[in-house]
Scaffold this motif. Structure first.
Motif, short mmCIF file in Angstrom:
data_model
loop_
_atom_site.label_atom_id
_atom_site.label_comp_id
_atom_site.label_asym_id
_atom_site.label_seq_id
_atom_site.Cartn_x
_atom_site.Cartn_y
_atom_site.Cartn_z
N ALA A 254 0.70 -0.99 0.20
CA ALA A 254 0.04 0.01 0.00
C ALA A 254 0.92 1.39 -0.04
O ALA A 254 0.62 2.32 -0.79
CB ALA A 254 -1.06 0.06 1.17
N SER B 284 2.22 2.04 -3.44
CA SER B 284 1.23 2.41 -4.32
C SER B 284 0.59 3.60 -4.11
O SER B 284 0.13 4.23 -5.04
CB SER B 284 -0.06 1.38 -4.06
OG SER B 284 0.54 -0.09 -4.66
N GLY B 285 0.88 4.38 -2.86
CA GLY B 285 0.68 5.61 -2.98
C GLY B 285 -0.45 6.05 -1.64
O GLY B 285 -0.97 5.06 -1.04
N TYR B 286 -0.69 7.26 -1.47
CA TYR B 286 -1.66 7.61 -0.54
C TYR B 286 -2.95 7.25 -0.49
O TYR B 286 -3.33 6.78 0.49
CB TYR B 286 -1.51 9.21 -0.74
CG TYR B 286 -2.55 10.02 0.43
CD1 TYR B 286 -2.07 10.39 1.54
CD2 TYR B 286 -3.89 10.44 0.01
CE1 TYR B 286 -2.84 10.89 2.36
CE2 TYR B 286 -4.53 10.76 0.87
CZ TYR B 286 -4.08 11.17 2.32
OH TYR B 286 -4.75 11.59 3.30
N LYS B 287 -3.71 6.93 -1.63
CA LYS B 287 -4.78 6.36 -1.76
C LYS B 287 -5.10 4.98 -1.03
O LYS B 287 -5.97 4.65 -0.45
CB LYS B 287 -5.61 6.49 -2.93
CG LYS B 287 -6.23 7.76 -3.40
CD LYS B 287 -6.91 7.71 -4.59
CE LYS B 287 -7.35 9.19 -5.05
NZ LYS B 287 -8.27 9.20 -6.16
N ALA B 288 -3.96 4.08 -1.58
CA ALA B 288 -3.68 2.85 -1.05
C ALA B 288 -3.76 3.04 0.22
O ALA B 288 -4.27 1.98 1.22
CB ALA B 288 -2.62 2.05 -1.72
N GLN C 25 -4.51 5.14 2.56
CA GLN C 25 -5.73 5.34 3.25
C GLN C 25 -6.65 4.55 3.36
O GLN C 25 -7.79 4.49 4.17
CB GLN C 25 -6.16 6.93 2.67
CG GLN C 25 -5.49 7.82 2.87
CD GLN C 25 -5.15 8.19 4.43
OE1 GLN C 25 -6.25 8.38 5.06
NE2 GLN C 25 -3.87 8.33 4.75
N ALA C 26 -6.84 3.54 2.37
CA ALA C 26 -7.84 2.56 2.39
C ALA C 26 -7.69 1.46 3.21
O ALA C 26 -8.54 0.64 3.31
CB ALA C 26 -7.76 1.74 0.72
#
Length: 108
Positions: free
Chosen positions: A85, A88-92, A94-95
């Motif tokens: 995650a 993969s970046g911020y959105k991953a 945060q998920a």
């Protein structure tokens, strides 16, 4: 109960140079931050909390069932998921669920 107490563990040998009392004092939000910042891993947390459970909990009969081995396997999986995650970046990141990779126990 006798079977559970017959099992011997050495979680302390797996702990890196970590401030155990500091980790034990953290709330969930700070544990998650520490995981995301790489201060420690989920495997580290399982070792810290399992050591505490093993040393203190057994003498006080605080747990009816111990799943230390399974917890270590799951913690390693969560460490890999978090690593993926993060890459993969911020959105991953945060998920990820709030309790992702944070060990806990329940006793009714």
């Amino acid at each position: 109960m006798a079977e559970k107490n017959a099992k011997k563990y050495d979680f302390a040998s797996q702990l890196r140079d970590m401030d155990l009392e500091y980790i034990l004092s953290l709330d969930i939000t700070k544990l998650k931050s520490g995981l995301l910042e790489g201060q420690f891993t989920s495997v580290d947390l399982v070792n810290v909390f399992a050591d505490r459970c093993y040393r203190v909990g057994r003498s006080l009969c605080l747990s009816a069932q111990e799943n230390f081995e399974e917890a270590l396997v799951l913690a390693a999986e969560k460490d890999e998921e978090r690593k993926t995650a993060i890459s993969s970046g911020y959105k991953a990141v945060q998920a990820l669920p709030l309790m992702h990779g944070i060990p806990f126990s329940v006793k009714d």
